[in-house]
Design a protein around this motif. Structure first.
Motif, mmCIF file in Angstrom:
data_model
loop_
_atom_site.group_PDB
_atom_site.id
_atom_site.type_symbol
_atom_site.label_atom_id
_atom_site.label_comp_id
_atom_site.label_asym_id
_atom_site.label_seq_id
_atom_site.Cartn_x
_atom_site.Cartn_y
_atom_site.Cartn_z
ATOM 1 N N TYR A 229 -68.593 -59.400 -2.009
ATOM 2 C CA TYR A 229 -68.117 -58.323 -2.889
ATOM 3 C C TYR A 229 -68.577 -58.568 -4.325
ATOM 4 C CZ TYR A 229 -64.821 -55.103 -5.128
ATOM 5 O OH TYR A 229 -64.248 -54.097 -5.864
ATOM 6 N N ARG A 230 -68.451 -59.791 -4.781
ATOM 7 C CA ARG A 230 -68.840 -60.132 -6.141
ATOM 8 C C ARG A 230 -70.341 -59.941 -6.368
ATOM 9 N NH1 ARG A 230 -66.486 -64.724 -6.292
ATOM 10 N NH2 ARG A 230 -68.264 -65.906 -5.496
ATOM 11 N N ASN A 231 -71.147 -60.191 -5.333
ATOM 12 C CA ASN A 231 -72.598 -60.025 -5.451
ATOM 13 C C ASN A 231 -73.061 -58.592 -5.218
ATOM 14 O OD1 ASN A 231 -73.132 -62.686 -6.134
ATOM 15 N ND2 ASN A 231 -73.493 -63.345 -4.018
ATOM 16 N N GLY B 55 -71.446 -68.309 -3.514
ATOM 17 C CA GLY B 55 -70.015 -68.481 -3.697
ATOM 18 C C GLY B 55 -69.641 -69.944 -3.804
ATOM 19 N N THR C 51 -65.085 -62.262 -0.559
ATOM 20 C CA THR C 51 -65.077 -62.263 -2.017
ATOM 21 C C THR C 51 -66.477 -62.492 -2.577
ATOM 22 O OG1 THR C 51 -62.800 -63.077 -2.035
ATOM 23 C CG2 THR C 51 -64.072 -63.351 -4.055
ATOM 24 N N GLY C 52 -67.228 -63.446 -1.979
ATOM 25 C CA GLY C 52 -68.577 -63.721 -2.452
ATOM 26 C C GLY C 52 -69.513 -62.545 -2.253
ATOM 27 N N GLY D 142 -77.737 -62.163 -6.956
ATOM 28 C CA GLY D 142 -76.392 -62.698 -6.993
ATOM 29 C C GLY D 142 -76.385 -64.211 -7.026
#
Length: 606
Positions: free
Chosen positions: A115-117, A328, A112-113, A325
């Motif tokens: 992907y988010r970045n 997380g 998730t981290g 970014g």
């Protein structure tokens, strides 16, 4: 002594599709334990973690062949591997597995981290399908000729000959490793890790390691930088960690790729260990302190995952790649201090192969021979910086000449003479120049051996420790205390005191390499309590981060801080009662070589 360091000893995760053989533990197992034990003896805070790697197609294929579920197969080999590593004396603070709720949660958080970045993106690629079954063929189950170097046994993810990253569609004359058929390639959507986004950061980081890492590891890693490509991190498979995104989480045939979740195991195991100790945040001391150090141990076929891919994942999660970014929820994470990779161990001139039965499993070995004898051979003659060959003749020679006749002989004749004639550690009278010289050399060895161990130069460290043993034997023979019993009993007692101090020093120097036999020597010298901690199995419940009572499984742990072992010459105490010595090692004869070679040939020919 300097202030305590926080040292993470991250040990490659053995794959749970069968028992491990001695070639495996020569790469990830024994070297990491020698390092961890030395660091603990030096007063440092060590966290040694690993576990069984249990996802991926090989386990699913083998489970199908045996008519069991993938989980049942993983359960079986998780326990076998854990039992064998305990028998070998590997001092894990936590050895766990990748099929826990805790591991799933940490893996999904890393995904998730990233992907988010912006370091993970989706892409439609060509996936290999078995025409006869309709099932997906993972990259490692497609073989063919490498388009770069021409090696015929290249895999669909990597060529082991030239080390280049590949896709199945790159291979010339691709074929299924399972049944030999030519795969079909169809469109399938997958998530990719954007490795090129970390090229600059990885280059800067790797170049800063010059003079610190083993040259073979650093050269190989730097050579990969020019050809970084996005790498798929999902697969068409139903055995693995679900993809934590809407529209993907519940897809029955899409999972995170096993290599992606396995490297995250170092972090998830650290978090699991912290929760089990009752201090859930304790893991951060090894992963986020600026002065913490982390050493990763594996065989050379895993270098790319530890010097390129895992550092890229850590950078991306921490928001430090070219796209920036934010860290997380776990926070920014440290990069490896060193990737300590060993080369390959062969056996009697042949590559280890379970399928061809050119193999000796750890369990079978330890049923017949001492664990410390195997540990000694792996360090003394193992593949530290180049491929080496295990032969039964050399194992027997080193066992008899170095462990029995050199180290065991020194222990036996010095302690037995003192126990028989005095009963306790004698007082030392006036020391001669020869006494002082040998004692000074023994004390000086701690710095010399320690320097090599700090730099993961295990073979050189063991050679230096055994040089001390050889000098002690020479001293004992030259002083000949048995001749002084009637003519000069006081001098005899002084010589025996010096000899016992040398034995005590050598026992300490050899403890990282030979923990079980060092405990025996400690007891013979009258020691009480625990000299150096040994691992144990405990049954754990998979309830951390998940539903209470989901399952139980074995973990390796131990009480390694609560013992007497310290990396220094510890003065022996006159008057301490001595125990009559028992043999440290069993002498082997030529029949061992003959029997083992016959066993190997019979297995390979069946």
């Amino acid at each position: 002594m300097s202030s305590k360091r926080h040292i993470l000893t991250a040990v490659a995760w053995p794959y749970a599709n069968g028992p491990r053989h001695i070639g495996h533990v020569s790469g990830f197992g024994v070297p990491s334990d020698v390092f961890a034990r030395f660091q603990r003896m030096s007063g440092n805070n060590v966290l040694m973690v690993s576990g069984t790697d249990e996802h991926g197609t090989p386990i699913q294929v083998l489970a199908d062949q045996e008519g069991v579920s993938a989980r049942e197969l993983a359960d079986r080999y998780n326990r076998i591997i854990a039992e064998d590593l305990v028998a070998l004396g590997l001092s894990y603070d936590l050895f766990t597995r990748t099929t826990t709720a805790n591991h799933y949660a940490v893996v999904q958080e890393l995904f998730t981290g990233l992907y988010r970045n912006g370091y993970i993106f989706s892409k439609t690629t060509k996936g290999a399908i078995s025409p006869s079954t309709g099932r997906t063929l993972p990259d490692r189950y497609v073989e063919g000729t490498c388009p770069i170097c021409g090696y015929d046994g290249a895999r669909g993810d990597q060529c082991d000959n030239c080390g280049k990253q590949l896709d199945p569609t790159d291979l010339i004359n691709p074929r299924s490793k399972i049944n030999g058929e030519t795969p079909e390639f169809v469109d399938t959507e997958h998530f990719m890790l954007d490795l090129p986004a970390f090229a600059e950061q990885l280059s800067e980081w790797l170049k800063s390691k010059g003079g610190e890492w083993r040259p073979n590891v650093l050269k190989f890693s730097l050579n990969l930088l020019d050809e970084l490509q996005p790498r798929a991190i999902t697969r068409d498979l139903d055995w693995g960690v679900p993809i934590p995104l809407e529209g993907w989480r519940d897809q029955p045939n899409k999972r995170l790729y096993v290599w992606f979740d396995a490297v995250i195991g170092y972090l998830s195991a650290s978090i699991e260990w912290a929760k089990r100790t009752g201090d859930p945040e304790a893991w951060r001391k090894w992963w986020q302190n600026s002065d913490a150090e982390s050493f990763y141990f594996m065989g050379k076929d895993n270098i790319v995952f530890h010097s390129e891919i895992w550092p890229a994942m850590l950078l991306g999660y921490s928001g430090k790649g070219s796209k920036g970014g934010e860290p997380g929820s776990l926070g920014a994470l440290n990069l490896p201090t060193e990737v300590v990779s060993s080369e390959f161990l062969t056996m009697e001139g042949r590559k280890f192969s379970s399928s061809r039965r050119v193999v000796i499993y750890v369990r079978d070995f330890l049923e017949r021979y001492d664990a410390d004898a195997l540990r000694y051979y792996i360090i003394a003659a193992g593949p530290e910086t180049q491929d080496t060959d295990f032969t039964w003749a050399e194992f027997v020679r080193r066992n008899n000449d170095e462990l029995v006749a050199t180290w065991g002989n020194l222990v036996n004749r010095s302690i037995s003479m003192a126990a028989k004639n005095i009963g306790h550690i004698p007082e030392a009278g006036e020391l001669t120049d020869a006494d002082r010289a040998v004692l000074d050399a023994s004390k000086a060895a701690f710095a010399a051996v320690g320097e090599r161990l700090n730099r993961a130069q295990f073979k050189a460290a063991l050679q230096e420790a055994m040089r001390v043993v050889a000098e002690a034997n020479k001293y004992f023979s030259e002083q000949a205390p048995w001749k002084l019993k009637k003519t000069d009993p006081k001098r005899m007692e002084t010589v025996l005191h010096v000899a016992l101090q040398l034995v005590s020093d050598a026992k300490t120097l050899l403890t990282p390499f030979l923990p079980a036999s060092s405990n025996k020597v400690y007891e013979m010298l009258g020691g009480t309590g625990t000299w150096t901690g040994m691992p144990r199995l405990e049954e754990a419940t998979d309830s951390i981060g998940g539903e209470e009572g989901v399952s139980t499984y074995p973990v390796i742990t131990g009480d390694y801080a609560d013992n007497e072992a310290r990396w220094e010459s510890i003065p022996i105490v006159p008057g301490t009662p001595l125990k009559p010595p028992t043999p440290l090692f069993r002498k082997l004869d030529q029949s061992v070589v003959d029997e083992e070679l016959a066993r190997l040939e019979a297995a390979a020919g069946s």
